[in-house]
Design an enzyme around this catalytic site. Structure first.
Site, mmCIF file in Angstrom:
data_model
loop_
_atom_site.group_PDB
_atom_site.id
_atom_site.type_symbol
_atom_site.label_atom_id
_atom_site.label_comp_id
_atom_site.label_asym_id
_atom_site.label_seq_id
_atom_site.Cartn_x
_atom_site.Cartn_y
_atom_site.Cartn_z
ATOM 1 N N GLN A 184 3.841 7.236 2.557
ATOM 2 C CA GLN A 184 3.049 6.461 3.499
ATOM 3 C C GLN A 184 2.909 5.056 2.916
ATOM 4 O O GLN A 184 2.419 4.884 1.788
ATOM 5 C CB GLN A 184 1.668 7.103 3.676
ATOM 6 C CG GLN A 184 1.697 8.379 4.486
ATOM 7 C CD GLN A 184 1.956 8.112 5.947
ATOM 8 O OE1 GLN A 184 1.057 7.784 6.696
ATOM 9 N NE2 GLN A 184 3.205 8.249 6.378
ATOM 10 N N PHE B 190 3.156 8.541 10.558
ATOM 11 C CA PHE B 190 2.267 9.247 9.636
ATOM 12 C C PHE B 190 3.074 10.271 8.815
ATOM 13 O O PHE B 190 4.290 10.367 8.918
ATOM 14 C CB PHE B 190 1.132 9.931 10.425
ATOM 15 C CG PHE B 190 -0.086 9.055 10.610
ATOM 16 C CD1 PHE B 190 -0.017 7.673 10.522
ATOM 17 C CD2 PHE B 190 -1.331 9.625 10.891
ATOM 18 C CE1 PHE B 190 -1.151 6.882 10.691
ATOM 19 C CE2 PHE B 190 -2.463 8.854 11.056
ATOM 20 C CZ PHE B 190 -2.386 7.477 10.954
ATOM 21 N N GLU C 50 -5.328 18.578 6.316
ATOM 22 C CA GLU C 50 -4.193 17.651 6.383
ATOM 23 C C GLU C 50 -3.051 18.158 5.493
ATOM 24 O O GLU C 50 -3.246 19.026 4.631
ATOM 25 C CB GLU C 50 -4.610 16.260 5.868
ATOM 26 C CG GLU C 50 -5.739 15.615 6.662
ATOM 27 C CD GLU C 50 -6.111 14.205 6.185
ATOM 28 O OE1 GLU C 50 -6.351 13.363 7.045
ATOM 29 O OE2 GLU C 50 -6.162 13.964 4.969
ATOM 30 N N TRP D 111 0.818 -1.220 0.000
ATOM 31 C CA TRP D 111 0.000 0.000 0.000
ATOM 32 C C TRP D 111 0.852 1.270 0.000
ATOM 33 O O TRP D 111 1.880 1.328 0.685
ATOM 34 C CB TRP D 111 -0.882 0.003 1.249
ATOM 35 C CG TRP D 111 -1.510 1.331 1.510
ATOM 36 C CD1 TRP D 111 -1.027 2.315 2.329
ATOM 37 C CD2 TRP D 111 -2.706 1.842 0.932
ATOM 38 N NE1 TRP D 111 -1.861 3.407 2.288
ATOM 39 C CE2 TRP D 111 -2.906 3.136 1.440
ATOM 40 C CE3 TRP D 111 -3.645 1.331 0.020
ATOM 41 C CZ2 TRP D 111 -3.994 3.935 1.080
ATOM 42 C CZ3 TRP D 111 -4.729 2.124 -0.329
ATOM 43 C CH2 TRP D 111 -4.889 3.403 0.210
ATOM 44 N N MET D 112 0.401 2.302 -0.725
ATOM 45 C CA MET D 112 1.019 3.638 -0.642
ATOM 46 C C MET D 112 -0.078 4.690 -0.553
ATOM 47 O O MET D 112 -1.084 4.594 -1.249
ATOM 48 C CB MET D 112 1.866 3.907 -1.886
ATOM 49 C CG MET D 112 2.414 5.342 -1.933
ATOM 50 S SD MET D 112 3.523 5.642 -3.330
ATOM 51 C CE MET D 112 2.361 6.045 -4.607
ATOM 52 N N ASN D 113 0.123 5.726 0.314
ATOM 53 C CA ASN D 113 -0.654 6.956 0.158
ATOM 54 C C ASN D 113 0.301 8.144 0.098
ATOM 55 O O ASN D 113 1.176 8.161 -0.780
ATOM 56 C CB ASN D 113 -1.849 7.081 1.110
ATOM 57 C CG ASN D 113 -1.582 6.991 2.587
ATOM 58 O OD1 ASN D 113 -1.223 5.944 3.079
ATOM 59 N ND2 ASN D 113 -1.765 8.064 3.316
ATOM 60 N N ASP D 114 0.155 9.150 0.927
ATOM 61 C CA ASP D 114 0.840 10.437 0.736
ATOM 62 C C ASP D 114 2.342 10.359 0.436
ATOM 63 O O ASP D 114 3.062 9.585 1.079
ATOM 64 C CB ASP D 114 0.752 11.290 2.010
ATOM 65 C CG ASP D 114 -0.596 11.287 2.646
ATOM 66 O OD1 ASP D 114 -1.552 10.751 2.059
ATOM 67 O OD2 ASP D 114 -0.710 11.821 3.757
ATOM 68 N N TRP E 185 -4.686 0.229 3.460
ATOM 69 C CA TRP E 185 -4.072 1.066 4.478
ATOM 70 C C TRP E 185 -3.924 0.278 5.777
ATOM 71 O O TRP E 185 -4.795 -0.515 6.141
ATOM 72 C CB TRP E 185 -4.946 2.309 4.699
ATOM 73 C CG TRP E 185 -4.296 3.355 5.550
ATOM 74 C CD1 TRP E 185 -3.519 4.372 5.128
ATOM 75 C CD2 TRP E 185 -4.376 3.463 6.979
ATOM 76 N NE1 TRP E 185 -3.088 5.125 6.207
ATOM 77 C CE2 TRP E 185 -3.601 4.587 7.351
ATOM 78 C CE3 TRP E 185 -4.999 2.726 7.988
ATOM 79 C CZ2 TRP E 185 -3.459 5.001 8.685
ATOM 80 C CZ3 TRP E 185 -4.850 3.131 9.314
ATOM 81 C CH2 TRP E 185 -4.087 4.261 9.645
ATOM 82 N N ARG F 34 -1.397 16.940 12.939
ATOM 83 C CA ARG F 34 -0.432 16.114 12.198
ATOM 84 C C ARG F 34 0.144 16.758 10.932
ATOM 85 O O ARG F 34 -0.213 17.850 10.537
ATOM 86 C CB ARG F 34 -1.087 14.794 11.828
ATOM 87 C CG ARG F 34 -2.337 14.910 10.976
ATOM 88 C CD ARG F 34 -2.834 13.488 10.636
ATOM 89 N NE ARG F 34 -4.060 13.503 9.863
ATOM 90 C CZ ARG F 34 -5.274 13.437 10.393
ATOM 91 N NH1 ARG F 34 -5.438 13.354 11.702
ATOM 92 N NH2 ARG F 34 -6.349 13.457 9.615
ATOM 93 N N ASP F 35 1.022 15.986 10.307
ATOM 94 C CA ASP F 35 1.602 16.228 8.982
ATOM 95 C C ASP F 35 2.505 17.466 8.943
ATOM 96 O O ASP F 35 2.312 18.378 8.125
ATOM 97 C CB ASP F 35 0.493 16.333 7.911
ATOM 98 C CG ASP F 35 -0.463 15.148 7.937
ATOM 99 O OD1 ASP F 35 -0.067 14.095 8.461
ATOM 100 O OD2 ASP F 35 -1.595 15.283 7.436
HETATM 101 C C1 FRU Z 1 -3.587 12.095 4.393
HETATM 102 C C2 FRU Z 1 -3.392 11.391 5.716
HETATM 103 C C3 FRU Z 1 -2.530 12.208 6.638
HETATM 104 C C4 FRU Z 1 -1.947 11.181 7.560
HETATM 105 C C5 FRU Z 1 -1.752 10.014 6.631
HETATM 106 C C6 FRU Z 1 -1.955 8.676 7.261
HETATM 107 O O1 FRU Z 1 -3.896 11.262 3.340
HETATM 108 O O2 FRU Z 1 -4.640 11.097 6.307
HETATM 109 O O3 FRU Z 1 -3.217 13.247 7.313
HETATM 110 O O4 FRU Z 1 -0.744 11.598 8.141
HETATM 111 O O5 FRU Z 1 -2.681 10.175 5.571
HETATM 112 O O6 FRU Z 1 -1.590 7.647 6.393
#
Ligand code: FRU
Length: 494
Positions: A64, A104, A230, A45-48, A72, A178-179
């Site tokens: 991420q 995160f 975010e 999995w990948m996000n941000d 996720w 966060r972030d």
């Molecule tokens: C945005 C988010 C961030 C958080 C991360 C968790 O897509 O929700 O706010 O740090 O993804 O994976």
């Protein structure tokens, strides 16, 4: 005559067979839905995108990542490096969850002056600043389970050590905290952290990346508030006439222009303490459904001078269920952010970086329709005075995407684009008001599972993912003078 017809029949049969073979082989050359000129994780999995920093000739991209599944889960920082933002080398996972929580999103900087003391001025440390998300505190119903931690590397990002006195910024009792995006502020001679806190931004400062003091807040009563704030970013940008303004990106989920997640931006001033927006309009970095949590690279050399961006090419509405197999998600094409004065306000342009042209083959002109020589293509054309057109991409399965502009409204129809049944929000006709844009040029980057549309070199952008069962190979342009230029793009996957 009969013999002639028979020969013609045989010839047509052979031609059809050949076309079918070439289409089948075109489709099977690639792993299904694996983007060919966008970054994807090898597996999992990948996000941000996270920790984007440039150091010693390398663009670092952390992200991420959950290596154990394609949905996720406990977040790690995956890692890749590139010399051109286009071709990526996968590196081992940089940060693993620990007793303080999952890792995160966050950022990374080169600590040139060694303010942290983690390196020396000769070997400045790379410092990552990220959010710890403690799932135990979350489950227990506490509000203070997100804190900020730091880690450092003195070997060009190959190995990372977490600071032994983490967290460096504790939580005052707010669930969404966060972030962190950190940068060196020349005016105050301090580090500034831009943090997303529920429905607003908070700025903090630090002399050494370890002690943080709150400076100010922004955004309680300005901008889009359809969801939680975010992944912010804050940076100065200078236009072609030498005017400098500060830009603040804020991703929100949900509440984007096409539903679900999207990133808004503000242009204004930042005096080292407070951010003040030029106006109260809501502007988006992308009006498509699939560009989220994007931020810009830190420490790009002044000799380059560009502000370079990459986003996550998905949407929380359906990111966990898109029909890919071994991995999930890709990043957008890297884009240069440009400050552009328009009437009385400043806006941003997002221009595909020039490095992409390395992948581009010789363009061929067509009128009205074309069969794509490569399923990876750049389609370009000029919009005529009518300011209206219809561009249709399709394949032999009758799957298609229709992009049309009529009376100042752009529609992007992916209702019959291919696999669409994995989520009810996905098959939609997205609408964007373009009445205020005098359309001159259109560029459309076509990858196996995404379309990125740039109007006037990025004055307005739409990024959308699609899952055709076979690559689109037919293009139809309806316009008064439908001349288009199509260039093949090559794959970055070895
Ligand atoms: C945005 C988010 C961030 C958080 C991360 C968790 O897509 O929700 O706010 O740090 O993804 O994976």
């Amino acid at each position: 005559m009969k013999i002639l017809s028979f020969l013609l029949f045989l010839f047509l049969l052979a031609a059809c067979q050949q076309k079918e073979n070439s289409e089948t082989s075109q489709a099977s050359t690639y792993e299904a839905f694996r983007p060919q000129f966008h970054f994807t994780p090898k597996a999992g999995w990948m996000n941000d995108p996270n920790g984007m920093v440039y150091y010693e000739g390398e663009y670092h991209l952390f992200y991420q990542h959950y290596p154990d599944s394609t949905v996720w889960g406990p977040m790690h920082w995956g890692h890749a490096v590139s010399k051109d933002m286009i071709r990526w080398e996968h590196l081992p996972i940089a940060l693993y969850p620990d007793s303080l929580g999952m890792i995160f999103s966050g950022s990374a900087v080169v600590d040139w002056k060694n303010t942290s003391g983690f390196g020396t001025t000769e070997t400045p440390p790379l410092v990552a600043i990220y959010t710890y998300h403690d799932p135990v505190g979350d489950k227990a119903g506490r509000n203070d389970f997100q804190t900020q931690g730091i880690a450092y590397s003195v070997d060009k990002g190959r190995t990372w050590k977490k600071y032994d006195q983490n967290p460096v910024l504790k939580n005052p009792g707010i669930r969404d905290f966060r972030d962190p995006k950190v940068s060196w502020n020349e005016v105050s001679n301090q580090w500034v952290m831009t943090l997303a806190v529920k429905d607003h931004i908070e700025f903090y400062s630090s002399p050494d990346l370890k002690k943080w003091n709150k400076l100010s807040e922004f955004g309680n009563s300005i901008g889009a508030h359809g969801g939680v704030w975010e992944c912010p970013d804050l940076f100065p940008l200078t236009d072609s006439e030498g005017n400098t303004r500060w830009v603040l990106f804020v991703s929100i989920n949900p509440g984007g222009p096409q539903g679900g997640s999207a990133t808004q931006y503000f242009v204004g001033d930042f005096d080292g303490k407070n951010f003040i927006s030029q106006d109260t309009l809501t502007r988006w970095i992308d009006y498509g459904a699939d560009n989220y949590a994007g931020v810009t690279w830190s420490d790009i050399p002044t000799s380059d001078g560009r502000r370079l961006f990459i986003g996550w090419m998905s949407n929380w509405q359906y990111a966990n269920v898109v029909p890919t197999q071994a991995w999930r998600s890709a990043t957008t094409l890297p884009r240069e952010v440009v400050l552009n004065k328009k009437a009385d306000a400043y806006e941003l342009k997002f221009i595909p970086v020039k490095e992409i042209s390395d992948l581009q083959g010789a363009g061929v002109s067509y009128t009205g329709s074309a069969t794509l020589a490569s399923p990876l293509s750049l389609i370009e054309f000029e919009v005529d005075d009518s300011q209206e057109f219809t561009l249709t991409l399709s394949n032999a399965e009758n799957e298609k995407v229709v992009i049309a502009v009529r009376q100042g409204v752009l529609t992007f129809d992916r209702t019959t684009s291919g696999v669409i049944d994995f989520n009810s929000d996905f098959p939609a006709v997205h609408q964007v008001n373009v009445a205020d844009v005098e359309m001159k040029t259109i560029k459309l980057y076509v990858d196996l599972a995404s379309l990125e549309l740039f109007i006037n070199d990025g004055e307005r952008v739409l990024t959308e993912i699609v899952f055709p069962n076979r690559p689109y190979n037919q293009v139809q342009l309806d316009m008064k003078n439908p001349t288009m230029r199509i260039s093949p793009l090559s794959s970055i996957i070895q």
